[in-house]
Motif scaffolding. Structure first.
Motif, PDB file in Angstrom:
ATOM      1  N   ARG A  49      -9.180   4.306 -12.972  1.00  0.00           N
ATOM      2  CA  ARG A  49      -8.298   3.797 -11.923  1.00  0.00           C
ATOM      3  C   ARG A  49      -9.102   3.638 -10.643  1.00  0.00           C
ATOM      4  N   GLU A  50      -8.780   2.614  -9.896  1.00  0.00           N
ATOM      5  CA  GLU A  50      -9.430   2.368  -8.610  1.00  0.00           C
ATOM      6  C   GLU A  50      -8.951   3.405  -7.592  1.00  0.00           C
ATOM      7  N   PRO A  51      -9.835   3.857  -6.727  1.00  0.00           N
ATOM      8  CA  PRO A  51      -9.426   4.846  -5.714  1.00  0.00           C
ATOM      9  C   PRO A  51      -8.692   4.150  -4.556  1.00  0.00           C
ATOM     10  N   THR A  52      -7.464   3.749  -4.801  1.00  0.00           N
ATOM     11  CA  THR A  52      -6.713   3.003  -3.789  1.00  0.00           C
ATOM     12  C   THR A  52      -6.233   3.883  -2.644  1.00  0.00           C
ATOM     13  N   ILE A  53      -6.112   5.167  -2.879  1.00  0.00           N
ATOM     14  CA  ILE A  53      -5.651   6.062  -1.815  1.00  0.00           C
ATOM     15  C   ILE A  53      -6.642   6.051  -0.646  1.00  0.00           C
ATOM     16  N   ALA A  54      -7.933   6.065  -0.938  1.00  0.00           N
ATOM     17  CA  ALA A  54      -8.938   6.046   0.126  1.00  0.00           C
ATOM     18  C   ALA A  54      -8.853   4.745   0.918  1.00  0.00           C
ATOM     19  N   LEU A  55      -8.653   3.641   0.239  1.00  0.00           N
ATOM     20  CA  LEU A  55      -8.533   2.349   0.912  1.00  0.00           C
ATOM     21  C   LEU A  55      -7.279   2.302   1.788  1.00  0.00           C
ATOM     22  N   ILE A  56      -6.188   2.824   1.305  1.00  0.00           N
ATOM     23  CA  ILE A  56      -4.947   2.867   2.080  1.00  0.00           C
ATOM     24  C   ILE A  56      -5.142   3.719   3.332  1.00  0.00           C
ATOM     25  N   ASN A  57      -5.834   4.843   3.200  1.00  0.00           N
ATOM     26  CA  ASN A  57      -6.085   5.702   4.359  1.00  0.00           C
ATOM     27  C   ASN A  57      -6.926   4.990   5.422  1.00  0.00           C
ATOM     28  N   ILE A  58      -7.936   4.263   4.993  1.00  0.00           N
ATOM     29  CA  ILE A  58      -8.788   3.540   5.940  1.00  0.00           C
ATOM     30  C   ILE A  58      -7.992   2.465   6.666  1.00  0.00           C
ATOM     31  N   VAL A  59      -7.193   1.702   5.931  1.00  0.00           N
ATOM     32  CA  VAL A  59      -6.387   0.653   6.555  1.00  0.00           C
ATOM     33  C   VAL A  59      -5.383   1.263   7.534  1.00  0.00           C
ATOM     34  N   PHE A  60      -4.793   2.372   7.177  1.00  0.00           N
ATOM     35  CA  PHE A  60      -3.846   3.036   8.069  1.00  0.00           C
ATOM     36  C   PHE A  60      -4.526   3.511   9.354  1.00  0.00           C
ATOM     37  N   LEU A  61      -5.710   4.105   9.238  1.00  0.00           N
ATOM     38  CA  LEU A  61      -6.442   4.550  10.419  1.00  0.00           C
ATOM     39  C   LEU A  61      -6.847   3.383  11.308  1.00  0.00           C
ATOM     40  N   MET A  62      -7.230   2.258  10.707  1.00  0.00           N
ATOM     41  CA  MET A  62      -7.563   1.062  11.498  1.00  0.00           C
ATOM     42  C   MET A  62      -6.327   0.559  12.236  1.00  0.00           C
ATOM     43  N   LEU A  63      -5.187   0.583  11.589  1.00  0.00           N
ATOM     44  CA  LEU A  63      -3.948   0.148  12.224  1.00  0.00           C
ATOM     45  C   LEU A  63      -3.625   1.027  13.433  1.00  0.00           C
ATOM     46  N   ILE A  64      -3.734   2.325  13.282  1.00  0.00           N
ATOM     47  CA  ILE A  64      -3.475   3.255  14.377  1.00  0.00           C
ATOM     48  C   ILE A  64      -4.463   3.018  15.521  1.00  0.00           C
TER      49      ILE A  64
END
Length: 128
Positions: free
Chosen positions: A10-25
């Motif tokens: 499985r792709e580590p999508t959780i890490a990608l979601i965390n990065i996108v969320f931090l960029m948004l903030i």
């Protein structure tokens, strides 16, 4: 002999979601740091400009009105008087795009006569 079924990782999508969320903030916080200019102001456009943010800029509206930090000013002398001595070396003005060039030049001359060392015009590209 049994054949081993291939396992799909499985792709580590959780890490990608965390990065996108931090960029948004980060971008939401960075966007709220700059003080807003007057809402009815349309900035002049330029192709190349050494960008500097206008911390204490004089706003010139299309009809010639002068405002500084939201307060109306009668003339350029009133703006220069409000500035501390060290801030008079470089004076920034933010003109409306519909302001006539003659009025802008006249204001620059008035600022120089009032004690401004150098007059810098801030445009749309300069604020980016």
């Amino acid at each position: 002999m049994r054949r081993i079924a291939p396992r799909f990782r499985r792709e580590p999508t959780i890490a990608l979601i965390n990065i996108v969320f931090l960029m948004l903030i980060f971008f939401m916080a960075a966007a709220t740091l700059a003080p807003p200019l007057d809402g009815d102001l349309r900035l002049v456009r330029t192709a190349d400009l050494d960008g500097r943010a206008p911390p204490d800029a004089l706003v010139v509206h299309a009809d010639g009105r002068l405002t500084y930090r939201g307060a109306a000013l009668p003339d350029a002398d009133a703006y220069i008087v409000r500035l501390p001595d060290n801030a008079r070396e470089i004076v920034r003005i933010v003109p409306d795009a519909d302001l006539f060039a003659q009025d802008l030049v006249r204001l620059g001359e008035e600022l120089r006569r009032a004690g401004a060392g150098r007059v810098v015009i801030v445009t749309e590209r300069g604020l980016q």
